[in-house]
Design an enzyme around this catalytic site. Structure first.
Site, PDB file in Angstrom:
ATOM      1  N   HIS A 129       0.830  -1.205   0.000  1.00 13.14           N
ATOM      2  CA  HIS A 129       0.000   0.000   0.000  1.00 13.14           C
ATOM      3  C   HIS A 129       0.869   1.262   0.000  1.00 13.14           C
ATOM      4  CE1 HIS A 129      -3.173   2.857   0.965  1.00 13.14           C
ATOM      5  NE2 HIS A 129      -2.499   3.241   2.021  1.00 13.14           N
ATOM      6  N   GLU A 195     -10.640   2.234   3.487  1.00  9.36           N
ATOM      7  CA  GLU A 195      -9.344   1.583   3.673  1.00  9.36           C
ATOM      8  C   GLU A 195      -9.593   0.274   4.403  1.00  9.36           C
ATOM      9  OE1 GLU A 195      -6.583   4.398   5.484  1.00  9.36           O
ATOM     10  OE2 GLU A 195      -6.063   5.156   3.493  1.00  9.36           O
ATOM     11  N   GLU A 197      -8.651  -2.395   6.698  1.00 11.61           N
ATOM     12  CA  GLU A 197      -7.677  -2.506   7.775  1.00 11.61           C
ATOM     13  C   GLU A 197      -8.162  -3.492   8.823  1.00 11.61           C
ATOM     14  OE1 GLU A 197      -6.106   1.137   9.330  1.00 11.61           O
ATOM     15  OE2 GLU A 197      -6.439   2.262   7.475  1.00 11.61           O
ATOM     16  N   GLN A 236      -7.652  15.077   1.893  1.00  9.91           N
ATOM     17  CA  GLN A 236      -6.366  14.583   2.395  1.00  9.91           C
ATOM     18  C   GLN A 236      -5.193  15.160   1.601  1.00  9.91           C
ATOM     19  OE1 GLN A 236      -6.066  10.291   2.154  1.00  9.91           O
ATOM     20  NE2 GLN A 236      -4.036  10.216   3.073  1.00  9.91           N
ATOM     21  N   TYR A 240      -2.457  17.374   3.847  1.00  9.15           N
ATOM     22  CA  TYR A 240      -1.607  16.459   4.612  1.00  9.15           C
ATOM     23  C   TYR A 240      -0.150  16.884   4.777  1.00  9.15           C
ATOM     24  CZ  TYR A 240       1.057  13.944   0.959  1.00  9.15           C
ATOM     25  OH  TYR A 240       1.935  13.589  -0.028  1.00  9.15           O
ATOM     26  N   THR A 345      -3.980   0.473   5.632  1.00 10.70           N
ATOM     27  CA  THR A 345      -4.573  -0.264   4.514  1.00 10.70           C
ATOM     28  C   THR A 345      -3.771  -1.513   4.187  1.00 10.70           C
ATOM     29  OG1 THR A 345      -5.216   1.871   3.646  1.00 10.70           O
ATOM     30  CG2 THR A 345      -5.362   0.016   2.130  1.00 10.70           C
TER      31      THR A 345
HETATM   32 MN    MN Z   1      -5.770   4.281   7.416  1.00  8.08          MN
END
Ligand code: MN
Length: 411
Positions: A129, A195, A197, A236, A240, A345
């Site tokens: 990822h 995502e 996870e 994002q 970010y 992820t």
């Molecule tokens: Mn995440």
């Protein structure tokens, strides 16, 4: 694994076999939430079992709306409760056979967030990822940043917006600026993503200043859940740098309601990927510390049936949970029972195993098709994303159920 036979009917391929027995918080009708253990299509009401005098733990611990106080009793006690229930569900002359009121059908119950989450941390521990995102957002030649193979990279997330599976999610509003815009605009995110996870629930607190070693880390992990870290890629991307994810992440994360204990997952331990270069000594570990858990993501819309859009596996994680916890506490940061630490992820090597739409649609450039032929790059309103996961060996299955969520229009 020794074979166990329960007298409770458990459908073939049920995630909640006699080998699993995960903990959760449920309620029925207008009753207050309380603790239960899943078996097949039913829930064992732990407060009632305790009141029958069949458990060592006071029923009061099971009548709370979260599992935090129960988990804080420690593994010696929580493991014994799970094994005592297992025994009661296996033995021929089980006293539970006389008390059908102890069993609640899962379809008649509502599930709640199993723990009060004080703090939430999200790692970034899948090399596949991190490489894919690095290629897209930065440099295709040097996708991984120089620190990535030395540090289990993570950030502190937002605990208040963690919700249980089934909770509807509002599309977030925010600031967006794409490369062709002169100035940022305020709008609904149009690059909404999931995502895939897994998260672990901290089961034993530490004092400020204390460190947890990779060797001791398992004693601090109560169990695991499926975790969907919803992400607004457009928000994002603009926000970010330099401090990392903020509003593009904090609007919601969804988790599955049943916590599968680390003990139930013990038979599914597997060797992790080779770590190169060698890690610093506090990140070294012994034994098999990854887990072979099959994962999948599916998507449905108001007009299209649920279809699988990705299949991955928790075993791909470059950094394991023991290393994550050792790193998290190496500076003396204290952790508390109920804290959630998510993996990041989980992508595998090929396209069919990517854990986000960012990767599946390669930054929105490659639309994919749903069951009814409609196309997607990111999530549209009224789309539903569902994640499922299970481990299986010698016909014995330990699963997580699902974490699902539907996206509603912005408000
Ligand atoms: Mn995440």
């Amino acid at each position: 694994m020794t074979t166990l036979n329960t007298w409770v009917p458990v459908p073939e391929k049920s995630d909640f076999s006699i080998y699993n027995l995960p903990f959760g918080i449920f309620s029925k009708n207008t009753e207050a939430p309380k603790a239960g253990i899943a078996i097949g299509e039913q829930i064992v009401d732990l407060a009632l079992v305790s009141e029958l005098g069949l458990l060592d733990v006071d029923a009061g611990y099971f009548k709370k709306s979260t599992l935090n106080d129960f988990i804080a009793l420690g593994k010696e006690i929580t493991n014994k409760v799970r094994l005592d229930i297992q025994k009661l569900l296996v033995i021929e002359n089980s006293p539970l056979k006389n008390y059908p009121e102890v069993f609640v059908l899962q379809k008649d119950a509502r599930m709640h967030l199993p723990v009060h989450v004080g703090d939430y941390t999200d790692f970034y521990s899948s090399i596949e990822h991190a490489t894919n995102v690095g290629k897209m957002f930065r440099d295709p030649e040097n996708a991984l940043l120089p620190n990535w193979r030395h540090i289990p990279v993570g950030y502190h997330g937002r605990a208040s917006s963690i919700v249980v599976s089934g909770t509807e999610i509002r599309r977030p509003m925010g600031q967006v600026k794409t490369n062709d815009m002169k100035a940022p605009v305020f709008q609904a995110s149009n690059r909404l993503d999931f995502e895939l996870e897994m998260g672990f629930i901290v089961g034993k607190s530490t004092e400020l200043g204390e460190r947890v070693s990779t060797k001791d880390a398992a004693n601090h992990i109560f169990g695991l859940v499926l975790f969907n870290d919803w992400s607004a890629r457009d928000i994002q991307k603009w926000e970010y740098v330099p401090l990392g994810p903020f509003l593009g992440k904090s609007f919601a994360s969804s988790m599955s309601p049943w916590i599968v204990t680390l003990e139930a997952l013990e038979p599914f331990k597997i060797k992790g990927p080779e770590q190169e270069p060698e890690v610093l000594s506090y990140l070294e570990y012994e034994g098999d510390r990854n887990y072979d858990i099959q994962l999948e993501v599916s998507m449905s819309t108001s007009t299209s049936e649920d279809i699988t859009i990705s299949k991955s596996n928790f075993k791909y994680m470059y950094w394991n949970m023991m290393q994550q916890l050792a790193h998290h506490t190496v500076n003396g940061c204290n952790i508390n029972v109920g804290d959630v630490m998510a993996s990041g992820t989980i992508s595998g090597k090929d396209e069919s195993s990517y854990g986000s739409l960012l990767e599946i649609s390669w930054g929105g450039k490659k639309p994919f098709e749903l069951k009814d032929g409609s196309k997607r790059t990111f999530i549209e309103n009224n789309d539903t994303v569902t994640m499922r996961g299970f481990a299986e060996k010698e016909g014995k299955r330990v699963g997580f159920g699902e974490v699902t969520g539907t996206i509603l229009p912005s408000r």
